[in-house]
Design an enzyme around this catalytic site. Structure first.
Site: not given
Length: 302
Positions: A90, A94, A104, A106-108
């Site tokens: 994740s 900023h 942003h 994320n890879v899950r």
């Protein structure tokens, strides 16, 4: 599962490569590395860069956890999954310069057993961009990379996953998008493991290439206190979404994850203004009128 090691190797190499690239862009700070374990099973590596020359706060977090009961927030299927294993990366970045967008990704990967004892696996993730000041060429580049990540998996994938992203990253209580979107997917297993894993890699790599390009474009732009004040105000929207709607935050907390790593997604500084309305026609007003409403950024791109 035999392919857990394959996924884990990719994710750890990706985390290391992205941190190296971001550190080189920042030029002033390196990532600190914090390895952690959770009492209920598994752990992770949190890489954090703070107070840099380009990035005010950047988190690139790897986690690999397991347990007996998967939180419902892990999947749109809303089933009582058991004996789960989850691993992923994740990323939330900023920037300091208001002309550089927050981003942003994320890879899950999820593996679990249902109430009937049947084993299932699936992938989820995506990426989105949250500008404070809009640039059309950045939006086009971002969505070109999003489309290219999907192109080998069917002509209908980018439009579907773009819509998922537009629908998901939306602050219902304000009737306003968080940013300009990207792609978002969930419960992905219908292509078979090899194709789904290949897609995960495409998503991660296109995020890296797109965001690095945009940061390099915008980090050199000069700004003043007015732009900084607007950035801090708009960060409030990001905070609202993460605390009210973000399933990744909810999943991390519900699964007994490490709170410091989960909440690294929050911006370091935020300001609040009561009923603030930017001057008509200003760059600040154009963000909401011209950039945040969902649109086809590639409509006129050959």
């Amino acid at each position: 599962m035999p392919f857990i090691t394959q996924i884990k190797d990719f994710l750890l190499n990706y985390q290391r490569d992205l941190c190296q690239k971001l550190s080189a862009i920042d030029g002033a700070k390196d990532f600190s590395i914090d390895t952690w374990q959770r009492s209920s099973g598994g752990g992770g590596i949190s890489c954090v860069l703070e107070n840099g020359a380009v990035f005010e706060k950047a988190g690139v977090n790897f986690s690999h956890i397991h347990g007996s009961q998967l939180p419902l927030s892990a999947s749109n299927q809303r089933q009582a999954w058991q004996n789960f294993e989850v691993l992923g990366v994740s990323i939330v970045i900023h920037p300091l310069n208001p002309y550089v967008p927050t981003s942003h990704c994320n890879v899950r990967f999820f593996s679990a057993t249902n109430a009937d004892g049947e084993h299932h696996w699936w992938f989820g993730g995506g990426f989105d961009l949250t500008p404070f000041y809009g640039f059309v060429d950045d939006c086009v580049l971002w969505h070109q990379h999003a489309k290219e990540a999907c192109v080998n998996f069917g002509s209908d994938i980018y439009p579907a996953f773009k819509k998922n992203c537009d629908d998901y990253f939306f602050l219902k209580h304000r009737q306003e998008a968080r940013g300009i979107g990207g792609i978002f997917y969930d419960d992905l297993n219908q292509w078979g493991f090899e194709a789904c894993f290949a897609f995960m890699q495409q998503v991660a790599n296109h995020f890296k290439d797109a965001y690095v390009t945009i940061v390099e474009r915008r980090k050199v732009l000069s700004y003043g206190q007015a732009e900084r004040d607007f950035q801090l105000y708009r960060r409030g929207r990001y905070t609202e979404f993460n605390l009210l709607y973000d399933r990744g935050t909810l999943f991390g907390l519900e699964s007994g994850g490490r709170t410091e790593s989960i909440l690294i997604s929050l911006p370091p500084l935020v300001s609040s203004r009561y009923d603030y309305q930017p001057p008509a026609g200003s760059a600040e007003a154009l963000l909401c009128s011209d950039f945040l409403p969902s649109k086809d950024w590639l409509l006129n791109v050959s």
